[in-house]
Write a protein that holds these residues in place. Sequence first.
Motif, PDB file in Angstrom:
ATOM      1  N   VAL A 120       0.740  -1.215  -0.164  1.00  0.00           N
ATOM      2  CA  VAL A 120       0.210   0.238  -0.059  1.00  0.00           C
ATOM      3  C   VAL A 120       0.851   1.274   0.151  1.00  0.00           C
ATOM      4  O   VAL A 120       1.804   1.239   0.811  1.00  0.00           O
ATOM      5  CB  VAL A 120      -0.884  -0.044   1.076  1.00  0.00           C
ATOM      6  N   ASP A 121       0.718   1.911  -0.893  1.00  0.00           N
ATOM      7  CA  ASP A 121       1.163   3.285  -0.957  1.00  0.00           C
ATOM      8  C   ASP A 121       0.299   4.432  -1.122  1.00  0.00           C
ATOM      9  O   ASP A 121      -0.397   4.833  -2.266  1.00  0.00           O
ATOM     10  CB  ASP A 121       2.048   3.213  -2.195  1.00  0.00           C
ATOM     11  N   VAL A 122       0.003   5.327  -0.012  1.00  0.00           N
ATOM     12  CA  VAL A 122      -1.151   6.206   0.031  1.00  0.00           C
ATOM     13  C   VAL A 122      -0.954   7.280  -0.779  1.00  0.00           C
ATOM     14  O   VAL A 122      -1.860   8.027  -1.416  1.00  0.00           O
ATOM     15  CB  VAL A 122      -1.308   6.764   1.465  1.00  0.00           C
ATOM     16  N   ALA A 123       0.459   7.671  -1.094  1.00  0.00           N
ATOM     17  CA  ALA A 123       0.735   8.813  -2.165  1.00  0.00           C
ATOM     18  C   ALA A 123       0.397   8.423  -3.459  1.00  0.00           C
ATOM     19  O   ALA A 123      -0.390   9.068  -4.217  1.00  0.00           O
ATOM     20  CB  ALA A 123       2.093   9.042  -2.011  1.00  0.00           C
ATOM     21  N   ALA A 124       0.741   7.123  -3.711  1.00  0.00           N
ATOM     22  CA  ALA A 124       0.375   6.485  -5.274  1.00  0.00           C
ATOM     23  C   ALA A 124      -1.192   6.554  -5.171  1.00  0.00           C
ATOM     24  O   ALA A 124      -1.828   6.706  -6.320  1.00  0.00           O
ATOM     25  CB  ALA A 124       1.019   5.337  -5.390  1.00  0.00           C
ATOM     26  N   ILE A 125      -1.666   5.899  -4.329  1.00  0.00           N
ATOM     27  CA  ILE A 125      -3.402   5.908  -4.504  1.00  0.00           C
ATOM     28  C   ILE A 125      -3.975   7.162  -4.550  1.00  0.00           C
ATOM     29  O   ILE A 125      -4.969   7.328  -5.258  1.00  0.00           O
ATOM     30  CB  ILE A 125      -3.821   5.103  -2.953  1.00  0.00           C
ATOM     31  N   GLY A 126      -3.589   8.066  -3.811  1.00  0.00           N
ATOM     32  CA  GLY A 126      -4.023   9.482  -3.888  1.00  0.00           C
ATOM     33  C   GLY A 126      -5.116   9.940  -3.086  1.00  0.00           C
ATOM     34  O   GLY A 126      -5.823  10.614  -3.175  1.00  0.00           O
ATOM     35  N   CYS A 127      -5.570   8.907  -2.036  1.00  0.00           N
ATOM     36  CA  CYS A 127      -6.709   8.930  -1.167  1.00  0.00           C
ATOM     37  C   CYS A 127      -6.232  10.294  -0.050  1.00  0.00           C
ATOM     38  O   CYS A 127      -5.106  10.645  -0.151  1.00  0.00           O
ATOM     39  CB  CYS A 127      -6.889   7.670  -0.516  1.00  0.00           C
ATOM     40  N   ASP A 128      -7.218  10.492   0.726  1.00  0.00           N
ATOM     41  CA  ASP A 128      -6.950  11.370   1.684  1.00  0.00           C
ATOM     42  C   ASP A 128      -6.996  10.987   2.932  1.00  0.00           C
ATOM     43  O   ASP A 128      -6.237  11.630   3.821  1.00  0.00           O
ATOM     44  CB  ASP A 128      -8.634  12.564   1.598  1.00  0.00           C
ATOM     45  N   PHE A 129      -7.558   9.851   3.272  1.00  0.00           N
ATOM     46  CA  PHE A 129      -7.668   9.056   4.577  1.00  0.00           C
ATOM     47  C   PHE A 129      -7.392   7.503   4.296  1.00  0.00           C
ATOM     48  O   PHE A 129      -8.093   7.139   3.131  1.00  0.00           O
ATOM     49  CB  PHE A 129      -9.051   9.183   5.468  1.00  0.00           C
ATOM     50  N   TYR A 130      -6.838   6.817   5.124  1.00  0.00           N
ATOM     51  CA  TYR A 130      -6.474   5.299   4.878  1.00  0.00           C
ATOM     52  C   TYR A 130      -6.448   4.871   6.272  1.00  0.00           C
ATOM     53  O   TYR A 130      -5.747   5.247   7.196  1.00  0.00           O
ATOM     54  CB  TYR A 130      -5.408   5.198   4.068  1.00  0.00           C
ATOM     55  N   VAL A 131      -7.243   3.768   6.700  1.00  0.00           N
ATOM     56  CA  VAL A 131      -7.329   3.135   8.154  1.00  0.00           C
ATOM     57  C   VAL A 131      -7.154   1.633   7.878  1.00  0.00           C
ATOM     58  O   VAL A 131      -7.216   0.939   6.837  1.00  0.00           O
ATOM     59  CB  VAL A 131      -8.767   3.492   8.552  1.00  0.00           C
ATOM     60  N   PHE A 132      -6.704   0.914   8.836  1.00  0.00           N
ATOM     61  CA  PHE A 132      -6.289  -0.377   9.095  1.00  0.00           C
ATOM     62  C   PHE A 132      -6.132  -0.664  10.688  1.00  0.00           C
ATOM     63  O   PHE A 132      -5.684   0.018  11.375  1.00  0.00           O
ATOM     64  CB  PHE A 132      -5.356  -1.008   8.242  1.00  0.00           C
ATOM     65  N   SER A 133      -6.370  -2.005  10.906  1.00  0.00           N
ATOM     66  CA  SER A 133      -6.306  -2.465  12.250  1.00  0.00           C
ATOM     67  C   SER A 133      -5.072  -3.461  12.396  1.00  0.00           C
ATOM     68  O   SER A 133      -4.891  -4.138  11.282  1.00  0.00           O
ATOM     69  CB  SER A 133      -7.588  -3.564  12.524  1.00  0.00           C
ATOM     70  N   ALA A 134      -4.265  -3.385  13.322  1.00  0.00           N
ATOM     71  CA  ALA A 134      -2.884  -4.099  13.694  1.00  0.00           C
ATOM     72  C   ALA A 134      -3.577  -5.741  13.410  1.00  0.00           C
ATOM     73  O   ALA A 134      -2.415  -6.371  13.139  1.00  0.00           O
ATOM     74  CB  ALA A 134      -2.245  -3.601  14.577  1.00  0.00           C
ATOM     75  N   HIS A 135      -4.525  -6.103  14.141  1.00  0.00           N
ATOM     76  CA  HIS A 135      -4.817  -7.379  14.288  1.00  0.00           C
ATOM     77  C   HIS A 135      -5.018  -8.088  13.124  1.00  0.00           C
ATOM     78  O   HIS A 135      -5.029  -9.495  13.081  1.00  0.00           O
ATOM     79  CB  HIS A 135      -6.024  -7.788  15.344  1.00  0.00           C
ATOM     80  N   LYS A 136      -5.306  -7.615  12.080  1.00  0.00           N
ATOM     81  CA  LYS A 136      -5.613  -8.163  10.692  1.00  0.00           C
ATOM     82  C   LYS A 136      -4.184  -8.283  10.214  1.00  0.00           C
ATOM     83  O   LYS A 136      -4.089  -9.332   9.109  1.00  0.00           O
ATOM     84  CB  LYS A 136      -6.333  -7.424   9.890  1.00  0.00           C
TER      85      LYS A 136
END
Length: 404
Positions: A209-225
């Motif tokens: 995952v590269d949020v800069a390349a995606i171009g999104c404004d927010f990105y979220v995830f959980s550690a336990h996954k």
Amino acid sequence: MSTVIAEAPLDVLADFPAIPAGWAYLDTAATSQKPQAVVDAITRGYGETYATVHRGVYQRSADMTLAYEAARRRVAGFIGAATPDEIVFVRGATEAINLVAECWAAQQLKPGDRIMLSMLEHHSNIVPWQMAAEKSGAAIDVCPLTSDGRIDLDALESLLTERHKLVALAHVSNVLGSVLDASRASELAHRVGAKILIDGCQAVPRLAVDVAAIGCDFYVFSAHKLYGPTGIGVLWGRGDLLSRMPPYQGGGSMIDKVSFERTTYAPPPGRFEAGTPHIVGALGLHAAIDYVEGIGLDRIHVHEAALVRDARERLGALNSVRLLGPEDSAGIVSFVVEGVHPHDVATILDEGQVAIRAGHHCAQPLMAALGVEATARASFGVYNGAADVEALVKGIERVTRIFG
């Protein structure tokens, strides 16, 4: 890709102390098992090195603060954030989405504005936006799916208008395993002036995952996954957006100066991290990222893709099994056995030491769209192999025999 798997399958099962011999754990989409490296990091954090962070002037507190902030830098590098200050530690993706709903959406939305979701979203990416819409007078629209269970981006393009202020979509469906073209989704959202949040819970354990390349404004995830501990997750937000958002909670650590007349707040990310944080959770997340990157996300994806192909081919050959989602689903195989409730399927599989998930998977609108109340879901991780697929298929064959 199948050639790569045949030559070099992952062989890391020994790294996972909670998976005994003969137990096929196929519920990684719900939560991943933890490698010994993560267990060790947590044990050290609570045992040899524990102290609070950001407050103490004694050496151990200073050392733990360095370790905690090193975890933030590790996360930033893992997802391509511009700076560690864009990384907010939260309890999980659910809290991250609620934070954005409360601190961004509730501040920005007004009557007449619209929010765009998709038919396959997890409840955590539906309910917070409903709450924000109720507060603001905004309305919610739902993007349909393609025939094979992907978010229909052509439909999204036609549905989006300048009244849409936010788009919130899953990077990988937790039910169907379908992968979103997140870059295109971001471009479509920005074309009409909307912000976009991507739920990356099922993506980060298996896709780079590269949020800069995606171009999104927010990105979220959980550690336990992500083979890390429960109770900690990540909100990434663009720095300019975070800096304009008010705090989510009040308390210690999130302040600049407090008086009874007026309180001023710390800059992000501290502004959003009130109270004593989940210090050791951050250390465990750091260790989990080290673990998956040590294997290689490309290898993990290829490995899981091969298991999905094998499982779909073999389950699809059974007349009573209906497969859901695309052929190239990422690590997840959802299915129904005609005439058998998924809970019965899971119970019988459990008798054969196969652990799957059965239910609506916190995606009831998707279940309605699929025309079912629930599905059985097998989801793979780095520790799974051909023997687990074999156990799954044999278990389903037993289900069909029992129910005729």
